[in-house]
Structures are given as structure tokens and as C-alpha cells.
Design a protein around this motif. Structure first.
Motif, PDB file in Angstrom:
ATOM      1  N   VAL A 140       0.855  -1.184   0.000  1.00  0.00           N
ATOM      2  CA  VAL A 140       0.000   0.000   0.000  1.00  0.00           C
ATOM      3  C   VAL A 140       0.890   1.232   0.000  1.00  0.00           C
ATOM      4  N   ASP A 141       0.768   2.060  -1.044  1.00  0.00           N
ATOM      5  CA  ASP A 141       1.543   3.288  -1.132  1.00  0.00           C
ATOM      6  C   ASP A 141       0.787   4.440  -0.488  1.00  0.00           C
ATOM      7  N   THR A 142       1.466   5.568  -0.323  1.00  0.00           N
ATOM      8  CA  THR A 142       0.868   6.716   0.357  1.00  0.00           C
ATOM      9  C   THR A 142      -0.089   7.500  -0.525  1.00  0.00           C
ATOM     10  N   ASP A 143      -0.123   7.195  -1.821  1.00  0.00           N
ATOM     11  CA  ASP A 143      -0.959   7.963  -2.751  1.00  0.00           C
ATOM     12  C   ASP A 143      -2.201   7.176  -3.178  1.00  0.00           C
ATOM     13  N   ARG A 144      -2.735   6.347  -2.284  1.00  0.00           N
ATOM     14  CA  ARG A 144      -3.920   5.534  -2.545  1.00  0.00           C
ATOM     15  C   ARG A 144      -3.700   4.545  -3.692  1.00  0.00           C
ATOM     16  N   VAL A 145      -2.480   4.078  -3.837  1.00  0.00           N
ATOM     17  CA  VAL A 145      -2.182   3.042  -4.827  1.00  0.00           C
ATOM     18  C   VAL A 145      -1.860   1.750  -4.088  1.00  0.00           C
ATOM     19  N   ILE A 146      -2.559   0.681  -4.468  1.00  0.00           N
ATOM     20  CA  ILE A 146      -2.320  -0.639  -3.892  1.00  0.00           C
ATOM     21  C   ILE A 146      -1.842  -1.560  -5.000  1.00  0.00           C
ATOM     22  N   ARG A 147      -0.757  -2.283  -4.743  1.00  0.00           N
ATOM     23  CA  ARG A 147      -0.212  -3.224  -5.717  1.00  0.00           C
ATOM     24  C   ARG A 147      -0.300  -4.632  -5.158  1.00  0.00           C
ATOM     25  N   ILE A 148      -0.797  -5.541  -5.983  1.00  0.00           N
ATOM     26  CA  ILE A 148      -0.986  -6.930  -5.570  1.00  0.00           C
ATOM     27  C   ILE A 148      -0.256  -7.840  -6.536  1.00  0.00           C
ATOM     28  N   ASP A 149       0.676  -8.640  -6.032  1.00  0.00           N
ATOM     29  CA  ASP A 149       1.334  -9.670  -6.818  1.00  0.00           C
ATOM     30  C   ASP A 149       0.543 -10.958  -6.665  1.00  0.00           C
ATOM     31  N   GLY A 150      -0.064 -11.421  -7.744  1.00  0.00           N
ATOM     32  CA  GLY A 150      -0.899 -12.612  -7.657  1.00  0.00           C
ATOM     33  C   GLY A 150      -0.096 -13.850  -7.298  1.00  0.00           C
ATOM     34  N   VAL A 151      -0.677 -14.708  -6.499  1.00  0.00           N
ATOM     35  CA  VAL A 151      -0.051 -15.982  -6.116  1.00  0.00           C
ATOM     36  C   VAL A 151      -0.979 -17.118  -6.545  1.00  0.00           C
ATOM     37  N   GLU A 152      -0.414 -18.319  -6.689  1.00  0.00           N
ATOM     38  CA  GLU A 152      -1.208 -19.453  -7.155  1.00  0.00           C
ATOM     39  C   GLU A 152      -2.037 -20.079  -6.049  1.00  0.00           C
ATOM     40  N   ARG A 153      -1.598 -19.931  -4.809  1.00  0.00           N
ATOM     41  CA  ARG A 153      -2.262 -20.639  -3.724  1.00  0.00           C
ATOM     42  C   ARG A 153      -2.274 -19.795  -2.459  1.00  0.00           C
ATOM     43  N   LEU A 154      -3.387 -19.824  -1.765  1.00  0.00           N
ATOM     44  CA  LEU A 154      -3.495 -19.181  -0.465  1.00  0.00           C
ATOM     45  C   LEU A 154      -3.874 -20.221   0.579  1.00  0.00           C
TER      46      LEU A 154
END
Length: 426
Positions: A201-215
Motif C-alpha cells: 500500500v503506497d501513500t498515494d492511494r495506490v495498492i499493488r498486488i502480486d498474484g499468487v497461485e495458492r493461499l
């Protein structure tokens, strides 16, 4: 009295469990109708939901086992149509697990336009195919969803949740800009991270998600419900009383606490909760604008308006989140409150409704003594605000439609009685 986990987090945390390959344990679960609705929907989809050994005490616990997730019958899902807006958040997890999802017509409180087009556009951007049917919406995919870039025109909490629940298992990287960053969103991110997700989560309301194969699964205690806490705090001001809210926590309440103090309210914070009290002298009027987090929460506005009817002078409230949230003031005026609503923006924050024909600003003149009356609950937060007004009023009040309040307030009748209110269910 006590508050437990946030209504705006717990049902979403339950949905997140679908993504796991192992059981999850969610604690601090409130006994509210939205939880029952999601529990029913999960069961229809093969998720085994059981009450944990701590369910009977303050750590109310659910164990959610998603290992046998399956498609539910359309007719069975349709039985939940109109009961909650949560079903739309099932889409991403079900697409990952089953390749398809069916969503019935959505309900929820009628406080303004909360379209699901954000959700559907998000799902399409991941590669899902959306078919609108008479009975609802069918969504499917022929392969793994793909990471994408999403830019929200407004920091919608629901759309942010949709992206998070869909992106964590999508192939590649997803970038969400214009995201909501409410405490409940951050708690959902914490849950997904416990399951194995990679989210920054960045400070400028940007969220980055690295997809994973399994949770995997998670073990998590839900954050406290800041809306219920503020509702009881407002009741203390409106009734010239004192309420200790066990389970309330300071960090999520800071913006509210500042406003509470400006009005003249007093509070004491300890490791177990927060005590809210009327100062014993006249309350102060103020100018207030709602906003997305970290601004003043829209769900805090309605109960606080009731308290402001007891403050001296003119208070001005500018609602910038939902365009139709002042409908509840009609009943307050019938009880003797002096409240005028306006279409203009009575505040310095530019809002989406300034050029529209919506009554989204209000001026409250006080103090005015309220008189008991007959009230029909319009929505969840407005309904609880009406209960506060009834407690503050002279004479007896009759409140109809209190089943709406059960959506977000656990055992509110019992809590009112414990606080000394004379409440009878007829």
C-alpha cells in the motif's frame, strides 16, 4: 456494554476464507444479520462454517472450512436476493475456485446510489465475462484471471474490496489507484497477507498486488466496530449521560474523538475500552464535513446529528459520500428538532453532488427538546439514530422496522436495557 468486530470487515473476512486451501479462524465476530446472511451463502457454496470453542464469550469465533467449495443452485442463492450487498464480493473468490459465480439482485440500505458497475467493470478488467440475467448476474472465466490496472473514479470501499479479493490469485501484478484506505480495508489486507498474499500500500492511494497461485487459511481477530462505538458515544451526548464501551479502540476512532471533544464531549481511554460522557454543561455547535478515510466517516454523521440537536447554536453538516443520507431527519423534525436540509454544498470540500438535485447539506439549530413520536426506520444508521432520539425525547416513542438495525448492531435491545432504557418489543 461491549462492541465486537466491525460489520464493515467481518462479512468480507468470511468471504476471503473461500480463497484458502485450508480452514480459517475468525474471532471477535458479532451476532448480526449480515454475518448470518454470509454464513448462509458460504454454506450454499460448500464452505463449512462452525462456531469455535470461544463463540460463546467475548471472542465470538467462527471456523470456516473451504476445502469443498462447490457451485450453488441459482434458486437457493436467489433466496438471499435483497438481503445484503455482500454477495457481489463472492465473485472473485468463486471465479478462482470454480470458474463461475452467480449473484442475485442486491439489497442494502437505501441511502443513495451505490451501483455495482464498479464491481462488474473490475471483474471484466481481470478477464471475466459478465452476463446479466433477469434473476441476477452470471460471471464466468475460461482460464485464470489476469492481473490488471484499475483506476477508481472515487475511492469506493466495495470496489477496493472487490479488487483485493480478485487480484490476490490472479496471474501477474494488479495495480489499483484511487483505492479506499479505511481501517477495515487495511484489516482485510492483513487477513489476505496472513493467507499468503503479497500486497503493498503506497501513500498515494495506490495498492499493488502480486498474484499468487495458492493461499492458505488465516487466524485473525477482527478490529473493533468504530461505527457502533461512535453511535453509543453520540447517545451519551444526546441523553446527557455516560457510556463505557468495552472493546472500543482509539486508533480507528481518532477523527471522531477530535470532533467529539470539539462538541464538548469528554472521554477516557484505557486498555479495555473508551468511556464517553456528557460534560454536564452546554454542548458546542460546529461545522462538519464527511469524507472518505481519514476524514469524518459518513456512518458517524447520522447519530451525531441527533446529539447536535442538543448543542447550542447552529451546526452545519455537509455530506460528501452519500447523496441521500439526510432522509432520517424528517422523523427528528417531527419530534421537535430544528433541521433544514439544502441542495447546496455548505462546506469547503468540493463534492460530487454540488451540481445535483440532492439534499446533502443540513443546518441544525439547538438546543431543542425532543418529544416522543412514531418513527419508521429508514436504514441501518438512520434507524439507530432514531433510537438515540427516542432515548433523548420526553415521553414514549414507537419505532417500527427495527429489524434493519439488526444488520449491524449486535443485541442492541439488550444493550439498551442494560443502560437503563425502558424498551419493550411489541
Amino acid at each position: 456494554m461491549s462492541v465486537r468486530g466491525a460489520k464493515n470487515l467481518v462479512p468480507k473476512a468470511m468471504v476471503a476464507a473461500i480463497l484458502g486451501s485450508e480452514p480459517s479462524v475468525l474471532r471477535n465476530v458479532p451476532a448480526i444479520r449480515d454475518v448470518d446472511v454470509v454464513r448462509g451463502l458460504l454454506s450454499l457454496h460448500g464452505v463449512e462454517v462452525t462456531s469455535g470453542p470461544d463463540a460463546g464469550n467475548q471472542d465470538g469465533e467462527l471456523v470456516l472450512d473451504p476445502r469443498n467449495v462447490e457451485s450453488a443452485h441459482v434458486a437457493d442463492i436467489g433466496m438471499h436476493a435483497g438481503s445484503s450487498r455482500i454477495p457481489i464480493l463472492f465473485c472473485g473468490p468463486l471465479l478462482h475456485r470454480l470458474g463461475e459465480a452467480f449473484i442475485p439482485d442486491l439489497g442494502g440500505c437505501r441511502i443513495g446510489d451505490r451501483p455495482i458497475n464498479y464491481h462488474l467493470d473490475v471483474l471484466r478488467s481481470f478477464g471475466a465475462v459478465v452476463d446479466k440475467l433477469d434473476s441476477g448476474i452470471h460471471i464466468h472465466t475460461s482460464g485464470r484471471l489476469q492481473g490488471t490496472k484499475v483506476k477508481l473514479p472515487y475511492p469506493s470501499v466495495g470496489a477496493t474490496e472487490q479488487v483485493l479479493l480478485t487480484a490476490v490469485c490472479a496471474e501477474g501484478v494488479t495495480e489499483l489507484s484511487g483505492a479506499a484506505i479505511e481501517p477495515e480495508i487495511m484489516d482485510l489486507i492483513a487477513i489476505l497477507q496472513k493467507m499468503g498474499a503479497i500486497i503493498s500500500v503506497d501513500t498515494d492511494r495506490v495498492i499493488r498486488i502480486d498474484g499468487v497461485e495458492r493461499l492458505g487459511g488465516y487466524v485473525h481477530r477482527a478490529l473493533s466496530d468504530r461505527i457502533e462505538t461512535a453511535s453509543w458515544a453520540s447517545a451519551a451526548l444526546a441523553t446527557n449521560g455516560e457510556i463505557y464501551v468495552r472493546g472500543a479502540t482509539q486508533p480507528e476512532m481518532m477523527t471522531f474523538l477530535n470532533v467529539f471533544r470539539r462538541i464538548g464531549g469528554e472521554f477516557e481511554i484505557d486498555e479495555n475500552g473508551i468511556k464517553f460522557s456528557h460534560p454536564g454543561y452546554d454542548l458546542n455547535s460546529l461545522v462538519l464535513e464527511t469524507d472518505v478515510h481519514p476524514g469524518f466517516m459518513t456512518d458517524w454523521q447520522q447519530p451525531l446529528v441527533v446529539a447536535l440537536t442538543q448543542a447550542g447554536g447552529l451546526s452545519i453538516i455537509h455530506e460528501t459520500v452519500y447523496e441521500n443520507r439526510f432522509g432520517f431527519t424528517d422523523a427528528l423534525r417531527d419530534m421537535g428538532a430544528v433541521i433544514q436540509v439544502y441542495r447546496e454544498c455548505l462546506g469547503g470540500t468540493p463534492c460530487r453532488f454540488g451540481q445535483s438535485n440532492f439534499n446533502h447539506s443540513a443546518v441544525v439549530s439547538g438546543p431543542t427538546k425532543l418529544q416522543g413520536g412514531s418513527i419508521v426506520v429508514p436504514d441501518l444508521r438512520g434507524g439507530f439514530s432514531h433510537l438515540i432520539a427516542a432515548l433523548a425525547a420526553d415521553g414514549e416513542s414507537k419505532v417500527e422496522g427495527i429489524e434493519l438495525i439488526n444488520r449491524g448492531y449486535e443485541n442492541f435491545m439488550g444493550k439498551l436495557g442494560a443502560l437503563g432504557a425502558d424498551v419493550t418489543l411489541v
